[in-house]
Design an enzyme around this catalytic site. Structure first.
Site, short mmCIF file in Angstrom:
data_model
loop_
_atom_site.label_atom_id
_atom_site.label_comp_id
_atom_site.label_asym_id
_atom_site.label_seq_id
_atom_site.Cartn_x
_atom_site.Cartn_y
_atom_site.Cartn_z
N GLY A 1 69.18 -11.98 60.26
CA GLY A 1 69.77 -10.93 59.42
C GLY A 1 70.97 -10.35 60.16
O GLY A 1 71.44 -10.90 61.17
N ALA B 1 71.31 -7.74 62.10
CA ALA B 1 71.10 -7.31 63.49
C ALA B 1 71.16 -8.52 64.42
O ALA B 1 71.85 -8.49 65.44
CB ALA B 1 69.77 -6.58 63.63
N GLY B 2 70.44 -9.58 64.05
CA GLY B 2 70.41 -10.77 64.90
C GLY B 2 71.78 -11.43 64.98
O GLY B 2 72.23 -11.81 66.07
N THR C 1 70.20 0.45 43.51
CA THR C 1 70.81 1.14 44.64
C THR C 1 71.09 2.63 44.36
O THR C 1 71.41 3.01 43.23
CB THR C 1 72.13 0.46 45.07
OG1 THR C 1 72.77 1.29 46.02
CG2 THR C 1 73.07 0.23 43.91
N ARG D 1 66.10 10.54 50.27
CA ARG D 1 65.14 9.78 49.46
C ARG D 1 63.73 10.36 49.47
O ARG D 1 63.02 10.29 48.46
CB ARG D 1 65.09 8.35 49.98
CG ARG D 1 66.39 7.65 49.72
CD ARG D 1 66.45 6.31 50.38
NE ARG D 1 67.72 5.70 50.03
CZ ARG D 1 68.17 4.57 50.55
NH1 ARG D 1 67.45 3.94 51.46
NH2 ARG D 1 69.32 4.08 50.18
N ARG E 1 65.11 7.86 56.65
CA ARG E 1 66.46 7.31 56.83
C ARG E 1 67.36 7.69 55.68
O ARG E 1 66.95 7.64 54.52
CB ARG E 1 66.38 5.79 56.92
CG ARG E 1 67.75 5.12 56.86
CD ARG E 1 67.67 3.64 57.08
NE ARG E 1 67.17 2.88 55.95
CZ ARG E 1 67.91 2.50 54.90
NH1 ARG E 1 69.17 2.86 54.79
NH2 ARG E 1 67.36 1.76 53.94
N SER F 1 71.20 2.22 57.44
CA SER F 1 70.53 1.08 58.06
C SER F 1 71.53 -0.02 58.41
O SER F 1 71.52 -0.54 59.53
CB SER F 1 69.45 0.51 57.14
OG SER F 1 69.01 -0.72 57.67
C1 LIG Z 1 66.89 -4.38 48.26
C2 LIG Z 1 67.40 -3.68 49.49
C3 LIG Z 1 68.63 -3.04 49.47
C4 LIG Z 1 69.08 -2.38 50.60
N1 LIG Z 1 70.31 -1.76 50.56
C5 LIG Z 1 70.79 -1.15 51.68
C6 LIG Z 1 72.09 -0.57 51.68
O1 LIG Z 1 72.82 -0.60 50.70
N2 LIG Z 1 72.50 0.04 52.80
C7 LIG Z 1 71.73 0.10 53.94
O2 LIG Z 1 72.18 0.66 54.93
N3 LIG Z 1 70.51 -0.48 53.96
C8 LIG Z 1 70.03 -1.11 52.86
N4 LIG Z 1 68.79 -1.69 52.91
C9 LIG Z 1 68.08 -1.79 54.18
C10 LIG Z 1 68.64 -2.92 55.02
O3 LIG Z 1 69.14 -3.93 54.19
C11 LIG Z 1 67.58 -3.54 55.95
O4 LIG Z 1 67.03 -2.52 56.73
C12 LIG Z 1 68.25 -4.56 56.86
O5 LIG Z 1 68.90 -5.55 56.12
C13 LIG Z 1 67.31 -5.22 57.86
O6 LIG Z 1 68.09 -6.11 58.61
P1 LIG Z 1 67.55 -6.89 59.86
O7 LIG Z 1 68.71 -7.62 60.46
O8 LIG Z 1 66.80 -5.98 60.73
O9 LIG Z 1 66.51 -7.91 59.25
P2 LIG Z 1 66.56 -8.88 57.95
O10 LIG Z 1 67.89 -8.94 57.31
O11 LIG Z 1 65.39 -8.53 57.11
O12 LIG Z 1 66.32 -10.31 58.61
C14 LIG Z 1 65.10 -10.63 59.26
C15 LIG Z 1 65.27 -12.00 59.87
O13 LIG Z 1 64.16 -12.28 60.69
C16 LIG Z 1 63.68 -13.57 60.42
N5 LIG Z 1 62.26 -13.59 60.76
C17 LIG Z 1 61.31 -12.70 60.42
N6 LIG Z 1 60.12 -13.06 60.94
C18 LIG Z 1 60.34 -14.21 61.62
C19 LIG Z 1 59.51 -15.09 62.38
N7 LIG Z 1 58.23 -14.88 62.54
N8 LIG Z 1 60.09 -16.18 62.92
C20 LIG Z 1 61.40 -16.45 62.75
N9 LIG Z 1 62.22 -15.65 62.05
C21 LIG Z 1 61.69 -14.55 61.51
C22 LIG Z 1 63.99 -13.83 58.96
O14 LIG Z 1 64.07 -15.19 58.70
C23 LIG Z 1 65.36 -13.14 58.85
O15 LIG Z 1 66.37 -14.01 59.24
C24 LIG Z 1 68.30 -2.36 51.78
C25 LIG Z 1 67.08 -3.01 51.80
C26 LIG Z 1 66.62 -3.65 50.67
C27 LIG Z 1 65.27 -4.28 50.73
#
Ligand SMILES: Cc1cc2nc3c(=O)[nH]c(=O)nc-3n(C[C@H](O)[C@H](O)[C@H](O)COP(=O)(O)OP(=O)(O)OC[C@H]3O[C@@H](n4cnc5c(N)ncnc54)[C@H](O)[C@@H]3O)c2cc1C
Length: 585
Positions: free
Chosen positions: A14, A16-17, A250, A282, A391, A396
């Site tokens: 995602g 962050a990664g 949203t 929220r 939050r 985020s």
């Molecule tokens: C519908 C929706 C809309 C949103 N809109 C907003 C917004 O407009 N603004 C905002 O600030 N925030 C928003 N958020 C929140 C924000 O999008 C999330 O908090 C954020 O995207 C999380 O990002 P991340 O990089 O931490 O993880 P993610 O993007 O969730 O990625 C997780 C990664 O980890 C990998 N992974 C997980 N478990 C494993 C495992 N066991 N082995 C290997 N890989 C694994 C997955 O494959 C994926 O690549 C929204 C969230 C949702 C659900």
């Protein structure tokens, strides 16, 4: 078993990664592992935007942003971490733009900004336009851009590898065990630094905006390895999920002028947040919706939802600014939001808690900040903590970009300083994983994954959601102990090796029951209401007793050990605005 070596292993593709990977690429040999194709990560579903006090639409400042974030967190966020995030935000946006993110623009060419819940000017005076966006596909464009940059910089990708455990040697984290989904074989990844960016865990609740993959694997693996989780009782319910589906609409819909109405057509948020109304944080809007329903003012024949009214927005504006929302309403409910209000209900959306880290993404083990060397975390899986008990919308994506980059920089510094060869890889975690898989697949009897998961999601939805009390939470903790046992005894009937999703879900379920128990127990312990944690039996915030973080460990016998950690209130010593006080909007 095959062993693969890279200097840095990042688990999660995602935002962050990928942001961390882009930082490290070219400097270290870095690989990203993901159980999904990177572009399917939940970050790509983010709609509304990313906050930064750029001041493109009107006067703004990082200090006001920090104030809103801390107030929005119900004063549980750590001040220094919030300061780091908000001060870095304008730079981070410009950097994203230079990397290629196609932000929406004002007519004069500058990056456009819209209002979002809880973001205000001049310490709470009125809503401010602080959220940058690309229509309502902000996460999608950011994810594509960072993926392209990662490919350009030759980051190694292992797509469709699900990580099952950490490898540790002499107190260091030095690798992971993963299963390759296509072949079902186990592979050990050996590294000098490991970072978790595995995202959120909304799938433990029945109604959620989260993707199917958001099963909180990173949290479960941390617990299995004696690493604590922080502030897990704080789980955000977004006010506007599509009725009966939970799919997100949203907050930008309200930022662009949409309003919430009850069954009588009243704009009820005027009563609960007189100054910023529908743009309150929220936690407040979700609770207000449930209060309207409790008092019999819901919409529809069952009076069991409220309405998001976009009919005052022009058709052109909806098409330009909220095209995804328009199509969701049409596809899933068969309605045109230009003509008819959208039926909505709160939906489980975001995890404020997670693996505790410092501002450089280093995982910490206790209140004194003791580190576990070789291990970093960032994004929704981590708890820095910048979101505290609640939050703010669009904070985020900012958290991911700012702290993903900082973790990348810190890993680089660490590897440059620690010139040691990687510690030898121990095989105990691989043995543990193999044993678990063999027991699931070798059983001749046992429950199915689905039957246990359905019960888990129901307990969390009924007992551990927006309204909570002693009885419900005690009941949840008891039920979760039973669910832990049931989950450990499930049987996987599919004996194939290739894409055995039944097996993968069985493993995910173990994580889900474990961290759910931490959520329920820390919610039971916290006898106050703060942010997203609302206790019917303790309706007030209690700073004297509870202005502190919770920190929970999973013991070997499956019990949760609850400890505490102080909140960093450093800004409050110099500025009256940052001293905790009653939250009014
Ligand atoms: C519908 C929706 C809309 C949103 N809109 C907003 C917004 O407009 N603004 C905002 O600030 N925030 C928003 N958020 C929140 C924000 O999008 C999330 O908090 C954020 O995207 C999380 O990002 P991340 O990089 O931490 O993880 P993610 O993007 O969730 O990625 C997780 C990664 O980890 C990998 N992974 C997980 N478990 C494993 C495992 N066991 N082995 C290997 N890989 C694994 C997955 O494959 C994926 O690549 C929204 C969230 C949702 C659900």
């Amino acid at each position: 078993m095959q062993v693969v070596y890279h200097d840095v292993i990042i688990v999660g593709a995602g935002l962050a990664g990928l942001r961390a990977a882009v930082e490290l690429a070219g400097k270290q040999d870095v690989a990203v592992l993901s159980k999904l194709h990177p572009l399917r990560s939940h970050s790509g579903a983010a709609q509304g935007g990313i906050s930064a006090a750029l001041g493109n639409a009107e006067k703004d400042s990082p200090e006001w942003h920090a104030y809103d974030t801390i107030k929005g967190s119900d004063y549980l966020a750590d001040h220094y971490a919030v300061q780091v995030m908000c001060n870095d935000a304008p730079r981070a946006i410009i950097e994203l733009e230079h990397l290629g993110v196609p932000f929406s623009r004002f007519n004069d060419g500058r990056i456009a900004q819209r209002p979002f819940g809880g973001h205000t000017r001049n310490f709470g005076e009125a809503p401010v336009r602080r959220t940058c966006y690309a229509a309502d596909r902000t996460g999608h464009v950011c994810l594509h851009t960072l993926y392209e940059q990662s490919l350009r910089k030759s980051v190694s990708f292992y797509d469709e590898y699900q990580v099952l455990d950490l490898c540790r040697a002499e107190g260091f984290v030095n690798g992971v065990v993963a299963i390759e989904l296509k072949t079902g074989r186990l592979v050990m990844f050996h590294a000098r630094a490991v970072m978790f960016a595995t995202g959120g865990y909304g799938k433990a609740w029945k109604t959620t905006s989260n993707a199917f993959a958001n099963t909180g694997d990173g949290l479960g693996i941390a617990l299995d390895n004696g690493i604590p989780l922080q502030d897990m009782e704080f789980v955000q319910f977004h006010p506007t999920g599509l009725y009966q589906l939970g799919i997100l609409i949203t907050e930008a819909a309200r930022g662009e002028g949409g309003v919430l109405r009850n069954g009588k057509g009243e704009r009820f948020m005027e009563r609960y947040a007189p100054s910023i109304k529908d743009l309150a944080p929220r936690d407040i809007v979700s609770r207000s919706i449930y209060e309207e329903l409790r008092d019999g003012r819901g919409a529809g024949s069952m009076k069991d939802h409220v309405l998001l009214d976009l009919t005052s927005l022009s058709r052109e504006k909806i098409a330009e600014k909220l095209p995804e929302i328009e199509s969701f309403a049409k596809i899933y409910l068969g309605i045109d939001p230009s003509d008819v209000p959208i039926p909505v209900l709160p939906t489980c959306h975001y995890a404020m808690g997670g693996i505790p880290t410092d501002v450089n993404g280093r995982v910490t083990l206790d209140a004194q900040g003791k580190e576990i060397p070789g291990f970093w975390a960032a994004g929704e899986v981590a708890c820095v903590s910048v979101h505290g008990a609640n939050r703010l919308g669009s904070n985020s994506l900012l958290d991911l970009i700012v702290f993903g980059r900082r973790a990348g920089k810190d890993i680089n510094r660490f590897l440059d300083r620690v010139c040691l060869a990687p510690l030898p890889l121990a095989t105990d975690s691989a043995d543990r994983v193999r044993g678990m898989i063999e027991s699931f697949m070798g059983r001749s009897a046992g429950e199915t994954v689905a039957s246990v998961r359905i019960d888990l999601q129901k307990v969390m939805m009924d007992r551990v959601s927006v309204f909570r009390d002693e009885q419900g939470l005690s009941d949840a903790v008891e039920k979760l102990a039973v669910l832990q046992e049931r989950a450990a005894g499930i049987r996987v009937s599919d004996q194939s090796r290739s894409f055995n999703t039944e097996l993968l879900e069985a493993i995910e379920l173990q994580h889900m029951v474990n961290y759910s128990k931490v959520v329920a127990l820390s919610a039971l312990k916290r006898r106050e209401s703060r942010g997203a944690h609302g206790r019917d039996d303790y309706p007030l915030r209690d700073d004297a007793a509870w202005l502190k973080h919770s920190l929970c460990f999973l013991e070997e016998n499956g019990e949760v050990r609850h400890t505490e950690k102080p909140v960093d209130l450093s800004l409050a010593s110099s500025r009256a605005e940052f001293v905790p006080k009653e939250r009014t909007y």
